[in-house]
Design an enzyme around this catalytic site. Structure first.
Site, PDB file in Angstrom:
ATOM      1  CG  HIS A  47      23.421 -32.752 -28.651  1.00  0.00           C
ATOM      2  ND1 HIS A  47      22.113 -32.940 -28.341  1.00  0.00           N
ATOM      3  CD2 HIS A  47      23.942 -32.062 -27.607  1.00  0.00           C
ATOM      4  CE1 HIS A  47      21.840 -32.389 -27.171  1.00  0.00           C
ATOM      5  NE2 HIS A  47      22.941 -31.851 -26.699  1.00  0.00           N
ATOM      6  CG  HIS A  81      27.053 -25.073 -24.999  1.00  0.00           C
ATOM      7  ND1 HIS A  81      26.671 -25.780 -26.118  1.00  0.00           N
ATOM      8  CD2 HIS A  81      25.921 -24.838 -24.300  1.00  0.00           C
ATOM      9  CE1 HIS A  81      25.356 -25.968 -26.086  1.00  0.00           C
ATOM     10  NE2 HIS A  81      24.870 -25.400 -25.002  1.00  0.00           N
TER      11      HIS A  81
END
Lengths: 435, 435
Positions: B262, B328
């Protein structure tokens, strides 16, 4: 004299817009000073707290005095009368009962694909509650912040309350005790917010900071937002009363003044379908202002920001109310319950003339920390939800992944996130191998 | 090479603390620039938007171009393949179904005193969604922000998405169409946030602003907070995988890379009870990095912020996870469901090795806008609750006021708020007269 508006007059829209956008609070630019204070507390910890507290609160404490001892609390709360104590305890019970209904429910379900989805709520670990010192040091605010936190299951609750000139507020300390506050510190201002957010040698950092305060406190909360959670940046208090003329003008006058007496920047508005009633309320306000102990404050608030607005019917009243999005809305009309259903933007609604707003400030059960300055358009009063957070849950099965995995891979590729796609593809390939 | 830590080693605490507090993102001090941009948009409206957009996005538009027309959207989305469209539609359906369960319930009950209490939820009137331009312009983010707003009942949803060099992202526009977005504007940066919060000639102001963005966008959101609601200030993405060695190291390696790809500031952590497995995962990561298309980004992230942490048992893993409070959390262990119950602080949990985190990014149903930088300690992912607000309700009867009014009066007097007390007293006196 207070301002009179009427939706029947040509100048209404201009004057109403001016009323809505009146800048009721000067926001002094304290941000640079606050940034310096926060940096100082982060760098020097307790030593900074001691220096700043001694300077601003005109005291002479050392680091070991920062925490208010249980013995000190005992000594202060011994001064509280039995009547005051009973009232605080009743308030705490009722606030607790109301907020207990706000505890959100976990969810967990299985889909046709076999996947399980859901979420789980857990309390914040530690919360810090800022309590102002001096005139605005309210035991009711302690309850309104601390009780929801305890209902949520927050394990550690720390209160900071400045004690200018070394003077404690016994009722505030009793409210801390009743609400189950674990730690009390005699600090205030931006330095208290910094200590709660970052911790010092004496004060362990918390996860969430709530509570009202002055411009320094507000600027500090805005700065630490992200490092910790915060509740809201509260502005001066507001009330809107919608009246059809059926209630006693004296009652409505006092209700308007119960906001006006808070603060010169408070705003009290009456919207009525009955011009004569509006006039009667305004006259009653003027009479009451003669004798009110906080008349200087209330007079300034009513003169500068108060208004009596005459409308043609209750439909207009509802529309104006939603444009104002008042913190407090009193409905002193026949059929108040039905009218309440039609309101979209308000922090709290007080239904019918037997429900003065002050009931909500203390003892009704709902929270009195409410969105001000039109923020009821997008935010809610303080609640148990401010002290919990949600973890989402997902559990795929091979079958579920086979059903929805390919679409995830497609989207990952479309977003040029190769590894995202590969993480799904590797599992799908394993499933295909197994066939 | 990635960092290896072990709870069995003496240096663990120091190294783990350093890992936790690593400053992963430079926050350039853009606040002064942002303050100027916001002031400019407030003062000049569309003209400021046009000037800033032409300068930053290297285009040449005028005010009438600010809004993307339906015809332009039609032309762009015609470019999307049937497969991509079907995947987006499935994602929207699944996100909608998950979030529909989050709609909170109203409450209303009568007490023994006769008082009625409760609350009512209503949707925010208008929401603005910021969508980044360029590389980080993700259709999935449009769905994750817009679908909950629509589920909440928000009537007007405006999207701002910059189009550098005039280039639109067809999938982003299709996601807007699928999610029921009402207006799309080709603007970005702090000026887009200012336009949403304050409005311009072309763009009506909204009540709530959500969506990710760069440092300028984050600083602007912080500044307009209070004028409008905001969601959160998002930081770089994070994943923590807890593994007992039962899952394929290749799968875990890819999952770690799906965060690392990312952003160079992303953080991917593995906590494992099996040192050999940790080594195998690290080796698999290195191999995968050779071929990954975004290997420059992923390599920097893994090298600078990644870690493999060996623990003695899953109890230690749970404790470390709660200190990290990951955005996460993947549980690749036997008995993952039971382990999930023991986690307190996490944005989202992915239970079992068949649930790669990427499922949650796109299609699982839960939101992918999640708390980063340890803020899962005090905040939750985006949800329907971000687009509704609660009005509390209270309705006294004469009997209820007789029961609890005196305590309210007592507290008002104790707080020196005379009018508050009088507002209750006036009604109690009326009751006594009637006797």
């Amino acid at each position: 004299m207070v301002e009179f508006l009427s939706t029947s007059r040509d100048d209404f829209e201009a004057r109403f817009t001016a009323l809505l956008s009146a800048k009721r609070e000067e926001s002094p630019d304290v941000d640079t000073a606050v940034a310096g204070i926060i940096a100082d507390v982060r760098a020097r910890g307790d030593a900074a707290l001691v220096d700043l507290t001694n300077r601003f609160d005109r005291v002479s404490i050392c680091a070991s005095d920062l925490r208010v001892t249980e013995a000190e609390i005992d000594a202060e709360i011994a001064k509280v009368t039995a009547q005051d104590r009973a009232a605080l305890e009743l308030a705490a019970d009722r606030i607790g009962a109301y907020h207990a209904r706000q505890l959100p429910e976990d969810a967990n379900w299985q889909e046709a694909t076999g996947a399980r989805l859901g979420w789980r709520w857990t309390p914040v670990g530690a919360a810090g509650l800022y309590v102002p010192g001096g005139l605005a040091s309210y035991p009711s605010s302690v309850l309104m912040n601390a009780v929801p936190a305890k209902v949520a299951g927050v394990e550690r609750l720390a209160v900071t309350v400045p004690m200018p000139d070394g003077i404690a507020n016994p009722l505030v300390l009793l409210a801390c005790r009743i609400a189950g506050v674990d730690e009390v510190y005699r600090i205030g201002g931006a330095q208290a917010i910094a200590a709660l957010a970052y911790g010092t040698q004496t004060i362990a950092p918390v996860d969430k900071v709530t509570g009202p305060g002055n411009a320094f406190v507000a600027a500090a909360k805005r700065r630490v937002f992200g490092r910790v959670g915060i509740d809201m940046i509260a502005g001066p208090s507001e009330i809107l009363v919608i009246s059809d003329g059926t209630a006693d003008p004296e009652w409505i006058a006092i209700d308007l003044l119960s906001q006006a007496e808070h603060d010169e920047s408070a705003q009290s508005l009456l919207v009525t379908t009955d011009p004569a009633h509006g006039q009667a309320v305004a006259e009653a306000v003027e009479r009451r202002l003669q004798t009110l102990s906080r008349r200087a404050i209330a007079t300034a608030s009513w003169r500068d920001f108060g208004a009596v607005i005459t409308v043609r019917d209750l439909d207009e009243a509802v529309a104006l109310s939603d444009r104002i999005a008042p913190e407090h809305l009193e409905l002193c009309v026949d059929g108040a319950e039905a009218l309440a259903e039609r309101i979209r933007h308000a922090g709290a609604i007080f239904i019918g003339a037997w429900t003065p707003e002050a009931i909500g400030d203390y003892i009704g059960g709902p929270n009195h920390v409410l969105p001000t300055a039109r923020s009821a358009r997008f935010s809610s009063g303080l609640s148990v939800l401010d002290f919990v957070k949600r973890t989402t849950l997902a559990q795929m099965t091979p079958e579920a992944l086979r059903a929805i995995g390919p679409a995830a891979e497609t989207l990952a590729i479309a977003e040029s996130l190769e590894a995202h796609g590969l993480s799904v593809r590797a599992r799908l390939d394993r499933l295909n191998e197994g066939e």
